[in-house]
Design an enzyme around this catalytic site. Structure first.
Site, PDB file in Angstrom:
ATOM      1  N   LYS A  80       0.840  -1.188   0.000  1.00  0.00           N
ATOM      2  CA  LYS A  80       0.000   0.000   0.000  1.00  0.00           C
ATOM      3  C   LYS A  80       0.881   1.246   0.000  1.00  0.00           C
ATOM      4  CE  LYS A  80      -4.062  -2.108   0.553  1.00  0.00           C
ATOM      5  NZ  LYS A  80      -5.192  -1.945  -0.379  1.00  0.00           N
ATOM      6  N   LYS A 118     -14.131  -7.623  -6.703  1.00  0.00           N
ATOM      7  CA  LYS A 118     -14.350  -7.977  -5.303  1.00  0.00           C
ATOM      8  C   LYS A 118     -15.838  -8.236  -5.097  1.00  0.00           C
ATOM      9  CE  LYS A 118     -10.627  -5.026  -3.502  1.00  0.00           C
ATOM     10  NZ  LYS A 118     -10.318  -3.818  -2.693  1.00  0.00           N
TER      11      LYS A 118
END
Length: 326
Positions: free
Chosen positions: A149, A245
């Site tokens: 990230k 997702k």
């Protein structure tokens, strides 16, 4: 006649999970259960704060369709009752599980697959100081793929530090909408030099039209910009990869349709997840078959997982036991 129940659960994380939008120390999930006769179907979902969802909202949405579900609504009817999101995901996956158990077959058989093969997931390194990210990468350097990230002034230093700590791992960089277009044009060539394989959602959703015509030296992946097939045509002009997702698509049903259409449009496919237990990951293993990238490491980020859970050896995830799902 069916019975429907839903509840919220909290699962402590092994360490803080940090992205550009904030940090959390626990995963809050919603579990829906549909009982029909001797059979029970379950689904797990996570409220998506990025889109204004809360756990209470998800439970309220499930309660709002109780009468229809208990009266026998199928997955097609569910998609008419609820928009894409966590509530529909929990119910859609529960209906898949229930249908498979009532039929005495595995859910992947219902999805048209003869078998379910193990898949290798990437492992997420939270946003932090370059030294801290490098330490986490070193501890996981034997994993085949790491996802780090980013979203701060030290982004390039962090990626370089992770690359040095894990020289053999394939790297995915996930910006979670934190970059400007100028940032992207500055950083992408450097990421390519560090052999980054994929850059997820560099720009804010709704501000990514500028990517049309931009030849990124690192393939770009749509995450926050892509929910269902409705956004696919626009994303295909801007990205090379679609991150699918179940909490965004509103369940396995739409996820399978989205994956098929994305491939037909020439996009590669990534199957991603929210931080949740094995019950949320299990349905996603079906569209993960043959995916170019798999990010189903939710259970690996928990202090403890649901039992029974998925069998995960290193980064290899085995098909779910029938007691878990499907």
């Amino acid at each position: 006649m069916r019975g429907l129940s839903a509840r919220a659960e909290r699962w402590t994380l092994a360490t803080a999970f940090v992205i550009s939008r904030g940090a959390k120390l626990e995963a809050e999930v919603v579990v829906a259960e549909i009982v029909q006769g001797a059979h029970r179907g379950r689904g797990e979902a996570v409220a998506y704060a990025r889109y204004g969802e809360t756990t209470i909202d998800v439970l309220d949405q499930i309660e709002g369709v109780r009468s229809s579900i208990e009266a026998g609504a199928d997955r097609a009817r569910l998609h008419e009752l609820l928009a894409a999101g966590a509530a529909r995901n929990a119910l859609d996956c529960a209906l898949w599980d229930l249908e498979a158990k009532r039929a005495g077959v595995r859910a992947w058989t219902l999805a048209g697959r003869a078998r379910l093969d193990p898949v290798k997931t990437c492992f997420t390194i939270s946003l932090g100081a370059p030294a801290a990210m490098a330490e986490a990468a070193l501890a996981n350097s034997r994993r085949p793929m790491l996802k780090l990230k980013i979203g701060g002034p030290g982004d390039l230093d962090a990626v370089a530090a992770v690359r040095a700590a894990a020289p053999l791992a394939r790297l995915i960089v996930d910006a979670n909408e934190a970059l400007s277009f100028d940032d992207l044009r500055r950083l992408a060539p450097e990421f390519a030099r560090l052999d980054v394989k994929l850059l997820e959602q560099p720009l804010a959703a709704g501000e990514d039209a500028v990517l049309e015509g931009y030849a990124s030296p690192v393939p770009l992946c749509a995450d926050e910009s892509l929910h269902t097939r409705a956004e696919l045509a626009a994303c295909a002009k801007r990205y090379a990869v679609a991150n699918i997702k179940l909490d965004k698509t509103g369940g396995l049903t739409e996820a399978l349709a989205l994956a098929a259409e994305a491939r037909a449009m020439g996009l590669r496919v990534m199957i991603g997840c929210m931080v949740a237990t094995s019950l949320a990951m299990a349905p996603a293993l079906i569209p993960a078959q043959g995916a170019d990238f798999v990010d189903l490491d939710g259970p690996l980020l928990l202090k403890r997982d649901r039992e029974p859970g998925l069998a995960i050896t290193g980064s290899l995830i085995e098909p779910p036991p029938v007691e878990l799902w499907g």
